[in-house]
Design a protein around this motif. Sequence first.
Motif, PDB file in Angstrom:
ATOM      1  N   ALA A  62      33.136  54.183  40.126  1.00  0.00           N
ATOM      2  CA  ALA A  62      32.358  53.512  40.606  1.00  0.00           C
ATOM      3  C   ALA A  62      32.718  52.305  40.156  1.00  0.00           C
ATOM      4  CB  ALA A  62      31.030  53.140  40.465  1.00  0.00           C
ATOM      5  N   GLY A  63      32.846  52.437  38.957  1.00  0.00           N
ATOM      6  CA  GLY A  63      33.110  50.447  37.767  1.00  0.00           C
ATOM      7  C   GLY A  63      34.476  50.455  38.444  1.00  0.00           C
ATOM      8  N   LEU A  64      35.175  50.518  38.811  1.00  0.00           N
ATOM      9  CA  LEU A  64      36.144  50.527  39.711  1.00  0.00           C
ATOM     10  C   LEU A  64      36.457  49.259  40.492  1.00  0.00           C
ATOM     11  CD1 LEU A  64      39.156  52.531  38.874  1.00  0.00           C
ATOM     12  CD2 LEU A  64      38.678  50.154  37.955  1.00  0.00           C
ATOM     13  N   ALA A  65      35.315  49.852  41.817  1.00  0.00           N
ATOM     14  CA  ALA A  65      35.046  49.380  42.837  1.00  0.00           C
ATOM     15  C   ALA A  65      33.957  48.249  42.828  1.00  0.00           C
ATOM     16  CB  ALA A  65      34.254  50.168  43.745  1.00  0.00           C
ATOM     17  N   ALA A  66      33.183  48.268  42.276  1.00  0.00           N
ATOM     18  CA  ALA A  66      32.187  47.169  41.435  1.00  0.00           C
ATOM     19  C   ALA A  66      33.266  46.385  40.716  1.00  0.00           C
ATOM     20  CB  ALA A  66      31.069  47.339  40.298  1.00  0.00           C
ATOM     21  N   GLY A  67      34.044  46.484  40.247  1.00  0.00           N
ATOM     22  CA  GLY A  67      34.198  44.893  39.275  1.00  0.00           C
ATOM     23  C   GLY A  67      35.358  44.250  40.408  1.00  0.00           C
ATOM     24  N   ALA A  68      36.334  45.331  41.255  1.00  0.00           N
ATOM     25  CA  ALA A  68      36.840  44.386  42.491  1.00  0.00           C
ATOM     26  C   ALA A  68      36.254  43.885  43.251  1.00  0.00           C
ATOM     27  CB  ALA A  68      38.009  45.587  43.055  1.00  0.00           C
ATOM     28  N   THR A  69      34.977  44.366  43.912  1.00  0.00           N
ATOM     29  CA  THR A  69      33.785  43.707  44.216  1.00  0.00           C
ATOM     30  C   THR A  69      33.306  42.807  44.095  1.00  0.00           C
ATOM     31  OG1 THR A  69      33.258  45.713  45.600  1.00  0.00           O
ATOM     32  CG2 THR A  69      31.971  43.506  45.666  1.00  0.00           C
ATOM     33  N   TYR A  70      32.938  42.191  42.604  1.00  0.00           N
ATOM     34  CA  TYR A  70      32.415  41.288  41.777  1.00  0.00           C
ATOM     35  C   TYR A  70      33.702  40.372  41.774  1.00  0.00           C
ATOM     36  CZ  TYR A  70      30.642  37.874  39.180  1.00  0.00           C
ATOM     37  OH  TYR A  70      30.091  36.961  38.184  1.00  0.00           O
ATOM     38  N   GLN A  71      34.823  40.621  41.424  1.00  0.00           N
ATOM     39  CA  GLN A  71      36.273  39.753  40.531  1.00  0.00           C
ATOM     40  C   GLN A  71      36.380  39.091  41.831  1.00  0.00           C
ATOM     41  OE1 GLN A  71      36.468  39.436  37.402  1.00  0.00           O
ATOM     42  NE2 GLN A  71      38.605  37.561  38.679  1.00  0.00           N
ATOM     43  N   TRP A  72      37.062  39.708  43.085  1.00  0.00           N
ATOM     44  CA  TRP A  72      37.867  39.694  44.739  1.00  0.00           C
ATOM     45  C   TRP A  72      37.189  39.078  45.614  1.00  0.00           C
ATOM     46  CZ3 TRP A  72      40.670  43.152  40.992  1.00  0.00           C
ATOM     47  CH2 TRP A  72      41.605  42.239  39.645  1.00  0.00           C
ATOM     48  N   ILE A  73      36.277  39.548  45.507  1.00  0.00           N
ATOM     49  CA  ILE A  73      35.053  39.140  46.695  1.00  0.00           C
ATOM     50  C   ILE A  73      33.771  38.190  46.770  1.00  0.00           C
ATOM     51  CG2 ILE A  73      33.846  40.666  48.684  1.00  0.00           C
ATOM     52  CD1 ILE A  73      35.837  42.785  48.085  1.00  0.00           C
ATOM     53  N   VAL A  74      32.941  38.607  45.694  1.00  0.00           N
ATOM     54  CA  VAL A  74      31.920  37.520  45.535  1.00  0.00           C
ATOM     55  C   VAL A  74      31.716  36.367  44.919  1.00  0.00           C
ATOM     56  CG1 VAL A  74      29.405  38.218  44.894  1.00  0.00           C
ATOM     57  CG2 VAL A  74      30.567  40.283  45.775  1.00  0.00           C
ATOM     58  N   LYS A  75      32.647  36.764  44.177  1.00  0.00           N
ATOM     59  CA  LYS A  75      33.441  35.670  42.684  1.00  0.00           C
ATOM     60  C   LYS A  75      33.801  34.817  43.728  1.00  0.00           C
ATOM     61  CE  LYS A  75      34.986  34.519  38.299  1.00  0.00           C
ATOM     62  NZ  LYS A  75      35.475  35.143  37.507  1.00  0.00           N
ATOM     63  N   PRO A  76      34.951  34.985  44.696  1.00  0.00           N
ATOM     64  CA  PRO A  76      35.617  33.376  45.195  1.00  0.00           C
ATOM     65  C   PRO A  76      34.710  32.959  45.966  1.00  0.00           C
ATOM     66  CG  PRO A  76      36.998  35.589  44.682  1.00  0.00           C
ATOM     67  CD  PRO A  76      35.554  35.784  44.059  1.00  0.00           C
ATOM     68  N   TYR A  77      34.068  34.311  47.318  1.00  0.00           N
ATOM     69  CA  TYR A  77      33.591  33.746  47.558  1.00  0.00           C
ATOM     70  C   TYR A  77      32.086  32.378  47.571  1.00  0.00           C
ATOM     71  CZ  TYR A  77      30.213  33.750  52.250  1.00  0.00           C
ATOM     72  OH  TYR A  77      29.386  33.513  53.532  1.00  0.00           O
ATOM     73  N   ARG A  78      31.364  32.966  46.844  1.00  0.00           N
ATOM     74  CA  ARG A  78      30.630  32.219  46.617  1.00  0.00           C
ATOM     75  C   ARG A  78      31.108  30.464  46.343  1.00  0.00           C
ATOM     76  NH1 ARG A  78      27.032  35.860  42.889  1.00  0.00           N
ATOM     77  NH2 ARG A  78      25.885  37.492  44.645  1.00  0.00           N
ATOM     78  N   ALA A  79      32.259  30.884  44.942  1.00  0.00           N
ATOM     79  CA  ALA A  79      32.713  29.457  44.737  1.00  0.00           C
ATOM     80  C   ALA A  79      32.957  28.664  46.008  1.00  0.00           C
ATOM     81  CB  ALA A  79      33.617  29.882  43.687  1.00  0.00           C
ATOM     82  N   GLY A  80      33.586  29.053  47.346  1.00  0.00           N
ATOM     83  CA  GLY A  80      33.680  28.231  48.520  1.00  0.00           C
ATOM     84  C   GLY A  80      35.383  28.611  49.320  1.00  0.00           C
ATOM     85  N   THR A  81      35.579  29.032  48.032  1.00  0.00           N
ATOM     86  CA  THR A  81      37.430  29.783  48.266  1.00  0.00           C
ATOM     87  C   THR A  81      37.569  30.444  49.444  1.00  0.00           C
ATOM     88  OG1 THR A  81      36.998  30.494  45.771  1.00  0.00           O
ATOM     89  CG2 THR A  81      39.757  30.936  46.863  1.00  0.00           C
ATOM     90  N   PHE A  82      37.208  31.142  50.302  1.00  0.00           N
ATOM     91  CA  PHE A  82      36.583  31.509  51.344  1.00  0.00           C
ATOM     92  C   PHE A  82      36.992  30.445  52.941  1.00  0.00           C
ATOM     93  CE2 PHE A  82      35.845  35.803  50.226  1.00  0.00           C
ATOM     94  CZ  PHE A  82      36.877  36.321  49.062  1.00  0.00           C
ATOM     95  N   LYS A  83      36.025  29.486  52.355  1.00  0.00           N
ATOM     96  CA  LYS A  83      36.453  28.429  53.192  1.00  0.00           C
ATOM     97  C   LYS A  83      37.377  27.771  54.125  1.00  0.00           C
ATOM     98  CE  LYS A  83      31.058  27.257  51.922  1.00  0.00           C
ATOM     99  NZ  LYS A  83      30.811  26.310  51.316  1.00  0.00           N
ATOM    100  N   LYS A  84      37.982  27.223  55.049  1.00  0.00           N
ATOM    101  CA  LYS A  84      39.032  26.464  55.406  1.00  0.00           C
ATOM    102  C   LYS A  84      38.510  25.426  54.729  1.00  0.00           C
ATOM    103  CE  LYS A  84      38.609  28.890  60.241  1.00  0.00           C
ATOM    104  NZ  LYS A  84      39.591  29.032  60.803  1.00  0.00           N
ATOM    105  N   GLY A  85      40.460  25.319  54.176  1.00  0.00           N
ATOM    106  CA  GLY A  85      40.557  24.328  53.626  1.00  0.00           C
ATOM    107  C   GLY A  85      40.670  24.012  51.961  1.00  0.00           C
ATOM    108  N   ALA A  86      39.885  25.114  51.682  1.00  0.00           N
ATOM    109  CA  ALA A  86      39.797  25.742  50.158  1.00  0.00           C
ATOM    110  C   ALA A  86      41.249  25.808  49.530  1.00  0.00           C
ATOM    111  CB  ALA A  86      38.715  26.215  50.207  1.00  0.00           C
ATOM    112  N   ASP A  87      41.759  25.334  48.267  1.00  0.00           N
ATOM    113  CA  ASP A  87      42.596  25.372  47.698  1.00  0.00           C
ATOM    114  C   ASP A  87      42.675  26.969  47.090  1.00  0.00           C
ATOM    115  OD1 ASP A  87      43.433  22.876  47.463  1.00  0.00           O
ATOM    116  OD2 ASP A  87      43.139  22.152  45.219  1.00  0.00           O
TER     117      ASP A  87
END
Length: 184
Positions: A62-87
Amino acid sequence: MPRSMPLRRLLVALLMSCAVLVGGTACGDSDSGDTTSSAATPSGSASAERQKLAKTRFVANAGLAAGATYQWIVKPYRAGTFKKGADGRTFAVVKAGLAGAFAYNRLKAAADNAKGDPLLAKAVAPLTAGIESLRGMATRLRKGEAGDGDIGAFENVINGIKDAGRSAGAEVKDKVPSTAQLSG
């Protein structure tokens, strides 16, 4: 001198055989995702030991799942990295897809581990439907089609697992896996 040569060959052959034997028995079943050998499984008479191992495995997965989700899904999404045209969007989307598949796999393993402990089993049982709902999420993340609801679903399942673990006495802390673990 000619007599010592066959002895050396014999010694090298013996050492190589031992290395292959030890290496082969240390590997687990790669299809099930469980890398524990049958020799490491607790005996049937030690139910308390089995429960401790179930909680430990649950916390790790569960710790690995939570860490992967936050680090590579939630955090980049909140930073706007998934939006079209983002670096770095393409790389972030691919990593999020891998992280989504990894997190789904680890959450399934955590749910299976929870079955080994009666208290954890009761706490995690209502969350299995939520875990199953994440099945196609990795594909949506990889294609860049994930939205607020998808990211929220991941967060809700992870938070539910953390709460279930906390209520059963198995505190889950985020543990960020390496990129090699994501792709492996």
